[in-house]
Design an enzyme around this catalytic site. Structure first.
Site, mmCIF file in Angstrom:
data_model
loop_
_atom_site.group_PDB
_atom_site.id
_atom_site.type_symbol
_atom_site.label_atom_id
_atom_site.label_comp_id
_atom_site.label_asym_id
_atom_site.label_seq_id
_atom_site.Cartn_x
_atom_site.Cartn_y
_atom_site.Cartn_z
ATOM 1 N N GLY A 42 108.233 76.887 40.622
ATOM 2 C CA GLY A 42 108.039 75.792 41.562
ATOM 3 C C GLY A 42 109.354 75.077 41.773
ATOM 4 C CE LYS A 43 115.007 73.706 41.961
ATOM 5 N NZ LYS A 43 115.546 74.268 40.706
ATOM 6 N N GLY A 44 110.959 71.065 43.468
ATOM 7 C CA GLY A 44 110.703 69.837 44.201
ATOM 8 C C GLY A 44 111.987 69.297 44.775
#
Ligand code: NAD
Length: 397
Positions: A94-96
């Site tokens: 995931g990444k934000g």
């Protein structure tokens, strides 16, 4: 960057004779969570993209940067799944990101944005769901604010929903040096697999920040390599008989200390053409392209940054026999120690640094050995081998 990630996945999928459905399943992103964070000072676009949780909870950093955009976050989320699978840890990708000029924001504003991020996305975060970490312009202080807000929103006090926390707040020993240490282990295993003696090997490092510094210090101490040049955004420093990292502590001013003993001070781009055996890229994405790759004198390149070689640079280097130790393994030391932090939090334990380093070393060494063996057996380069291993794991039910 998204094109590059998709390119690498598609090439590995072709080698593995994946069907179109299998390839599409790896490319597809599970969830694209978007929000607008509103504070007293402004509004900010924010993203938490979750690529795959097939092998474990989504895992990946949150970056605060004015140029954060959806394609970049998609690419980084996808590459996190590949990286976790390539080194065989039970986490997904995931990444934000938040579109904010973090360097010019006040502490109050950073805290408001960090808390705002959690208020917007807390339903999607959790120890068994999605475990964010720091990334560009975010650090333990920002993560600690997020953890505090997460506890308020969810009531969960395990601290296992975020990694990269401060030590007093459930963080892990060994995190600061983890990515550089992992890169050192990857180089050591590559050298062993190829009968290369690392003693006296000439190494140059582009980007003497957190990752580059610890790589240089540990590789000098443990592999006997000689760091003949380093660079940062303002210069390249050359020292033919090698800089001594022995007594140095990492700080943003470390380049000034090295400058005082350098033989020569050149411009930042000159790092590529300094005579060396190994070039370590620890600064930026896409630092090397099809054109400037021609300046590289090294026979081995280590990708310690994420995607420092674009696809054309990779192809050109391979064409002229330069080996590339790929980012998805070389810089995985950080995410491995993040995984170990999560494991410690879930078990309610705190390990000493030797224990953490030991566990990381085993994971990293096995991953590099597996990629080197796969590359050898199938006649592919290390990047393709790492992607093939990762895709096979992501494709398993
Ligand atoms: P950092 O900010 O501590 O260091 C980056 C360094 O690169 C700085 O010294 C900066 O001056 C230098 N730099 C910037 N532009 C340059 C240029 N044009 N030429 C030469 N040097 C230049 O960052 P870091 O934490 O060391 O991360 C470095 C890279 O590794 C980033 O791409 C990051 O995304 C990636 N990465 C970091 C980690 C981690 O654990 N920190 C993990 C995986 C990947």
């Amino acid at each position: 960057m998204l094109d590059h990630a998709h390119d690498m996945i598609t090439r590995a999928a072709e080698k593995l004779n994946f069907t179109k459905e299998q390839t599409d399943a790896v490319l597809e992103i599970d969830n694209l969570h978007k929000a607008t964070i509103t504070t007293d000072a402004g509004t900010y676009d924010a993203f938490r993209f979750q690529h795959s949780d097939k092998r474990g909870p989504y895992k990946g950093g949150i970056r605060f940067h004015p140029q954060v955009n959806e394609d970049e976050v998609k690419a980084l989320a996808t590459l996190m799944s590949i990286k976790a699978a390539a080194v065989d840890i039970p986490m997904g990708g995931g990444k934000g990101g938040v579109v904010i000029d973090a360097k010019n924001a006040s502490d109050e504003e950073l805290e408001a944005v960090a808390r705002g991020f959690v208020k917007e996305f807390h339903q999607h975060i959790g120890p068994d769901r999605d475990v964010p970490a720091p990334d560009v312009n975010t650090d333990a202080r920002i993560i600690d604010w997020m953890v505090d807000e997460y506890e308020k929103q969810s009531g969960d006090t395990t601290k296992a929903s975020f990694t990269g926390k401060s030590l007093d707040n459930g963080g892990s020993e060994g995190r600061a040096a983890a990515t550089g240490r992992g890169g050192m282990i990857a180089l050591r295993e590559y050298a062993r697999a190829n009968d290369i003696d690392t003693n006296g090997l000439k190494v140059t490092v582009q980007g003497i920040g957190n990752v580059g510094f610890y790589f240089a210090q540990l590789a000098q101490a443990e592999l006997g390599i000689k760091i003949v040049a380093v660079s940062n955004s303002s210069s390249t420093l050359v020292k033919a008989d090698g800089f001594d990292f022995g007594g140095l502590e990492f700080s943003r001013g470390v380049a000034d200390e090295l400058k005082s003993v350098a033989d020569e001070v050149l411009s930042p781009d000159d790092i590529l053409s300094v005579d060396t055996d190994v070039l370590v890229l620890a600064a930026l994405e896409d630092a090397v392209n099809g054109t400037n790759q021609a300046q590289i004198t090294a026979t081995t390149v280590v990708e310690l940054a994420n995607g420092p070689l674009d696809t054309s640079a990779l192809d050109a280097l391979e064409g002229r026999g330069v080996s590339v130790i790929p980012d998805v393994i070389a810089n995985a030391g950080g995410v491995i120690v993040s995984y170990l932090e999560w494991k410690q939090n879930k078990a309610g334990e705190h390990w000493d640094e030797a224990h953490v380093n030991d566990e990381m070393e085993q994971i990293m060494a096995s991953a590099m050995q597996a990629a080197a063996a796969r590359a050898d057996n199938e006649g592919v380069n290390l990047k393709q081998a790492a992607f093939m291993i990762a895709l096979e794991r992501l494709n398993q039910n």
